[in-house]
Write an enzyme that holds these catalytic residues in place. Structure first.
Site, PDB file in Angstrom:
ATOM      1  CB  SER A 432      49.068  42.415 -39.052  1.00  0.00           C
ATOM      2  OG  SER A 432      48.475  43.574 -38.636  1.00  0.00           O
ATOM      3  CG  HIS A 453      44.247  40.095 -38.940  1.00  0.00           C
ATOM      4  ND1 HIS A 453      44.890  39.665 -40.074  1.00  0.00           N
ATOM      5  CD2 HIS A 453      44.610  41.384 -38.779  1.00  0.00           C
ATOM      6  CE1 HIS A 453      45.615  40.659 -40.559  1.00  0.00           C
ATOM      7  NE2 HIS A 453      45.454  41.707 -39.799  1.00  0.00           N
ATOM      8  CD  GLU A 465      43.914  36.572 -42.318  1.00  0.00           C
ATOM      9  OE1 GLU A 465      44.309  36.158 -43.415  1.00  0.00           O
ATOM     10  OE2 GLU A 465      44.680  37.131 -41.501  1.00  0.00           O
ATOM     11  CG  ASN A 503      49.171  40.445 -44.113  1.00  0.00           C
ATOM     12  OD1 ASN A 503      48.681  41.121 -45.007  1.00  0.00           O
ATOM     13  ND2 ASN A 503      49.052  40.758 -42.839  1.00  0.00           N
TER      14      ASN A 503
HETATM   15  P1  NAD Z   1      47.707  52.624 -33.971  1.00  0.00           P
HETATM   16  O1  NAD Z   1      49.101  53.042 -33.728  1.00  0.00           O
HETATM   17  O2  NAD Z   1      46.827  53.465 -34.821  1.00  0.00           O
HETATM   18  O3  NAD Z   1      46.962  52.480 -32.553  1.00  0.00           O
HETATM   19  C1  NAD Z   1      47.488  51.788 -31.467  1.00  0.00           C
HETATM   20  C2  NAD Z   1      46.981  52.470 -30.197  1.00  0.00           C
HETATM   21  O4  NAD Z   1      47.284  51.642 -29.087  1.00  0.00           O
HETATM   22  C3  NAD Z   1      47.632  53.823 -29.951  1.00  0.00           C
HETATM   23  O5  NAD Z   1      46.636  54.806 -29.811  1.00  0.00           O
HETATM   24  C4  NAD Z   1      48.385  53.625 -28.627  1.00  0.00           C
HETATM   25  O6  NAD Z   1      48.375  54.786 -27.816  1.00  0.00           O
HETATM   26  C5  NAD Z   1      47.593  52.516 -27.999  1.00  0.00           C
HETATM   27  N1  NAD Z   1      48.293  51.731 -26.988  1.00  0.00           N
HETATM   28  C6  NAD Z   1      49.582  51.351 -26.956  1.00  0.00           C
HETATM   29  N2  NAD Z   1      49.808  50.602 -25.875  1.00  0.00           N
HETATM   30  C7  NAD Z   1      48.639  50.488 -25.216  1.00  0.00           C
HETATM   31  C8  NAD Z   1      48.224  49.832 -24.032  1.00  0.00           C
HETATM   32  N3  NAD Z   1      49.082  49.131 -23.293  1.00  0.00           N
HETATM   33  N4  NAD Z   1      46.944  49.933 -23.638  1.00  0.00           N
HETATM   34  C9  NAD Z   1      46.063  50.662 -24.364  1.00  0.00           C
HETATM   35  N5  NAD Z   1      46.410  51.305 -25.491  1.00  0.00           N
HETATM   36  C10 NAD Z   1      47.673  51.212 -25.920  1.00  0.00           C
HETATM   37  O7  NAD Z   1      47.771  51.138 -34.506  1.00  0.00           O
HETATM   38  P2  NAD Z   1      46.735  50.376 -35.427  1.00  0.00           P
HETATM   39  O8  NAD Z   1      47.068  50.595 -36.852  1.00  0.00           O
HETATM   40  O9  NAD Z   1      45.340  50.652 -34.948  1.00  0.00           O
HETATM   41  O10 NAD Z   1      47.119  48.863 -35.106  1.00  0.00           O
HETATM   42  C11 NAD Z   1      46.689  48.214 -33.925  1.00  0.00           C
HETATM   43  C12 NAD Z   1      46.873  46.714 -34.095  1.00  0.00           C
HETATM   44  O11 NAD Z   1      46.128  46.267 -35.203  1.00  0.00           O
HETATM   45  C13 NAD Z   1      48.295  46.282 -34.373  1.00  0.00           C
HETATM   46  O12 NAD Z   1      48.504  45.055 -33.755  1.00  0.00           O
HETATM   47  C14 NAD Z   1      48.344  46.132 -35.876  1.00  0.00           C
HETATM   48  O13 NAD Z   1      49.309  45.205 -36.308  1.00  0.00           O
HETATM   49  C15 NAD Z   1      46.970  45.595 -36.129  1.00  0.00           C
HETATM   50  N6  NAD Z   1      46.469  45.858 -37.488  1.00  0.00           N
HETATM   51  C16 NAD Z   1      46.701  47.025 -38.116  1.00  0.00           C
HETATM   52  C17 NAD Z   1      46.216  47.235 -39.406  1.00  0.00           C
HETATM   53  C18 NAD Z   1      46.452  48.538 -40.113  1.00  0.00           C
HETATM   54  O14 NAD Z   1      46.394  48.544 -41.353  1.00  0.00           O
HETATM   55  N7  NAD Z   1      46.664  49.637 -39.417  1.00  0.00           N
HETATM   56  C19 NAD Z   1      45.467  46.228 -40.030  1.00  0.00           C
HETATM   57  C20 NAD Z   1      45.203  45.041 -39.335  1.00  0.00           C
HETATM   58  C21 NAD Z   1      45.718  44.865 -38.061  1.00  0.00           C
END
Ligand code: NAD
Length: 715
Positions: A432, A453, A465, A503
């Protein structure tokens, strides 16, 4: 007559057939030219002897008639109500001829039949429909700020009952052929290849027993309904519409009132009333805004995301996902639901297990069951493979990382994955906040890498995006765009930059809400100003939903990038330090510890906020609204200045689909265009002293001086 949209055929010597098949368009639409052709054909048939019936069909697979020609609607700026009424009367009178012919008229409907098309078939004596998922009928006019104006509100209640008609017309959703049949809107339901045959049989049967003539009589008359029933329908309908539209969309109420009032009139008077009321909605700012949204979305569907027509997207046959958290599991669900097999992994075994379960449940969710359908779950399970081997994920056509938001972790992972992939694999990140160019530095082939995204929750948020780094190839972008569309999303393509689009415009608005709190404006006043403007929720509730921690981190990214105009509010820092993270921790700006998890005011927050009030300001609702939305507009103009979007219309689609900016305002730039430079500048004038965030930007200045719109609906 090769360019004619309509052709006249005779499947039998005593039956005429009008076929809608416009060779110049993908869909049949009812333009003025097409109505002219229909008129000519009906004139021709009026002189013909020995006809038993007329069948109306479409020559286009999957589409019967898609409605009126919205380009003609959009072209009519500030129309004269008299002219609008005439346009309605012309359509009504023309279609009504189908209910006055000396022979039976039958519409044989296969494919989508909506808007003016649905009105046309309602004027026929009978309807047969092709059974199958492609055939639908509906009146979506309210979604454009209108209601049916070619007799739909007069004719439909007489055919299927007022209550059913109110539901269809005020709700705007289409119904299936099965539902239409059950409701009595269609008299027969047959396999698509038997449609014409069924229509001919119906003509023969009706010509024999002549029931259609009784119906013709009946449908001329007022409705057979008591005053009590009418009053009940008006009250319940109104309450439901208010709850759904929060008073922002006038068309459904206008449709309801028109139909209630017309119940005691004959059909001719009902049509006149319809035309008069329709003319009050046509061309209003809300109508134009909603037509704009229609064209924004239509343009997006056709936009390949790159300007070079030679570039073709690659088909993504499988998707690999790193990270099975909130986003990874949501994206996996969206992919398998649309037939793209997924291989997913996570460093945490438990996270992987949970993620797979969540993805499968989400993908097989059945609305009627209000839970996963077992059959669908069994069908989809083989499409989702969980693994602990990175090379299995890397073997997919597209590999997307959705791991923790840490640039070091992401860069390291992407570099490792690239080593395992073949030369045709595309790599993407769901970050993000981290610049795509920064992550691309870790790669040997940055041209095959971009940001894709998705927004949270993936199942509900239509926007994606697609962010191109400086070295991302056109093929990668086109492939990402096509892939997002395959998942049912609306992708917009952006150049790399902090906060991307959504954002970046959301942050100034959220930040301004905290600035207002520091000036002693109450949470309630801020929330009311935002929802009164039409936002689905206020910025303060949004903080709690996004998470105070996430907002804090994202805020520091924005502050690093645009520190000259934004600094983190001490209120956010205070909440962050207390770990009042919002919904996820049970308290943030509101408390959520009641059994239903509903937001409740928190007296402690009031005390906390008091400590941060630096100066007390008495602001009106309008002033608060301007404070919230003008920083958003100014940031959008900076985005245009930086040429981050390919077209200003992407800004408007982005804010509507990405943050719920009210569709009835047509988009952020469309809203500014509707208000006009004079008013926007006068709103800004008293705010300029608040600092650089309210500085008038060069793009806005040029816009104000030129008197040109940011874009025209029909560009
Ligand atoms: P999350 O914490 O729910 O999940 C992340 C997962 O990645 C965890 O289960 C973790 O164990 C795993 N992980 C960490 N390192 C790893 C690796 N090397 N290999 C495999 N798995 C690994 O996070 P999320 O909310 O799903 O966010 C994930 C991405 O998406 C981030 O970059 C975040 O910025 C982006 N994002 C999040 C949102 C939101 O609202 N949550 C919205 C858009 C984008």
């Amino acid at each position: 007559m090769s360019s004619a949209a309509l052709s006249l055929q005779f499947p039998r010597s005593d039956v005429a057939q009008i076929v809608f098949n416009d060779p110049r368009r993908g869909a049949n639409v009812l333009s003025q030219g097409v109505l002219d052709q229909l008129e000519q054909i009906l004139d021709q048939l009026a002189d013909r002897q020995g006809l038993r019936g007329l069948v109306i069909t479409s020559g286009k697979p999957g589409i019967f008639i898609a409605g009126a020609d919205l380009r003609e609607f959009a072209a009519a700026e500030s129309p004269d109500p008299q002219w609008v009424q005439q346009m309605c009367r012309r359509g009504q009178e023309l279609f009504a001829r189908l209910s006055k012919t000396p022979f039976v008229t039958v519409a044989a409907i296969a494919g989508v039949c909506v808007g003016g098309g649905a009105e046309l078939v309602c004027w026929c004596d009978r309807r047969v429909m092709a059974d199958g998922p492609k055939t639908q009928i509906g009146f979506p006019e309210v979604k454009l700020g209108l209601f049916p104006g070619w007799g739909g509100t007069a004719r439909l209640p007489r055919m299927i009952g007022l209550s059913n008609a109110v539901e269809m017309i005020c709700g705007g959703d289409s119904i299936s052929a099965q539902e239409a049949y059950k409701m009595g809107l269609a008299q027969d339901l047959v396999p698509p290849d038997r449609l014409l045959e069924a229509a001919l049989s119906l003509i023969d049967a009706e010509a024999e027993h002549q029931f259609y003539l009784q119906d013709r009589q009946k449908w001329q008359r007022p409705l057979d309904i008591t005053e009590t029933e009418l009053a009940f329908l008006a009250a319940t309908g109104n309450a439901y519409i208010q709850q759904q539209t929060k008073g922002h969309y006038p068309a459904p109420v206008a449709a309801l009132e028109t139909m209630i009032e017309a119940a005691s009139l004959d059909v001719e008077q009902a049509c006149r009333l319809e035309a008069e009321r329709f003319s009050k909605l046509f061309g209003t700012p809300i109508n134009r805004a909603l037509i704009n949204v229609f064209f924004l979305s239509d343009r997006n569907k056709k936009d390949p995301g790159v300007d070079d027509p030679q570039i073709k997207p690659r088909t993504i046959g499988s998707l690999g996902i790193f990270g099975a958290g909130i986003m990874g599991s949501g994206i996996a669900a969206a992919a398998i639901k649309r037939g793209v097999p997924v291989v997913i992994t996570d460093t945490q075994e438990e996270a992987l297990r949970q993620g797979v379960r969540k993805a499968l449940e989400e993908a097989s969710y059945d609305r009627q069951l209000r839970g996963p359908s077992t059959q669908r779950l069994l069908e989809l399970a083989p499409q989702l493979q969980a693994t602990q081997l990175n090379q299995e994920v890397a073997g997919c056509d597209l590999v997307l990382e959705a791991v923790v938001e840490d640039p070091e972790v992401k860069a390291k992972l992407l570099a490792q994955v690239e080593e395992l992939t073949g030369p045709d694999t595309f790599l993407a990140t769901n970050t993000s906040t981290i610049p795509i160019n920064r992550l691309a530095q870790a790669l040997k082939s940055p041209e095959r890498f971009c940001g894709i995204h998705f927004f949270n929750p993936v199942r509900r948020m239509p926007l994606v995006e697609v962010i191109r780094g400086d070295r991302t190839s056109d093929e990668t972008v086109a492939t990402a765009v096509a892939f997002a569309k395959r998942l049912g999303k609306s992708p917009i393509v952006l150049r790399d930059g902090p906060g991307f689009l959504v954002n970046r415009v959301l942050f100034p608005y959220m930040n301004e809400a905290l600035q207002l709190l520091q000036q002693g404006v109450s949470i309630q006043e801020i929330e009311k100003a935002a929802t009164g403007f039409g936002m689905p929720m206020g910025p303060i509730a949004l903080y709690d939903m996004v998470g105070i921690d996430t907002a804090f981190y994202a805020g520091s990214v924005m502050q690093n990038a645009f520190g000259d105009r934004y600094e983190s509010s001490p209120i956010l820092v205070d909440l962050f330090k207390r770990k009042w993270f919002g919904q996820k921790s049970g308290r943030g700006f509101f408390r959520y510890d009641n059994p239903k998890g509903k937001p409740e005011p928190d007296p402690e927050i009031e005390q906390l906020l008091q400590r941060h009030v630096t100066q007390k300001a008495e602001l009106s609702r309008e002033q608060i609204t301007h404070r919230l939305f003008l920083p958003m507009l100014l940031e959008a103009t900076r985005i245009l200045e930086d040429e981050l979007v390919r077209d200003p219309r992407d800004v408007d689609l982005g804010v509507i689909y990405g943050i719920g900016f009210p569709p009835f305002r047509g988009g952020l730039l469309f809203w500014a265009d509707t208000e006009g430079p004079q008013r926007i500048m006068s709103y800004l004038e008293p705010l300029v002293d608040l600092g650089p965030r309210f500085q008038i930007t060069p793009v806005l200045e040029r816009w104000a001086k030129s008197g040109q719109r940011f874009y025209n609906i029909l560009d």
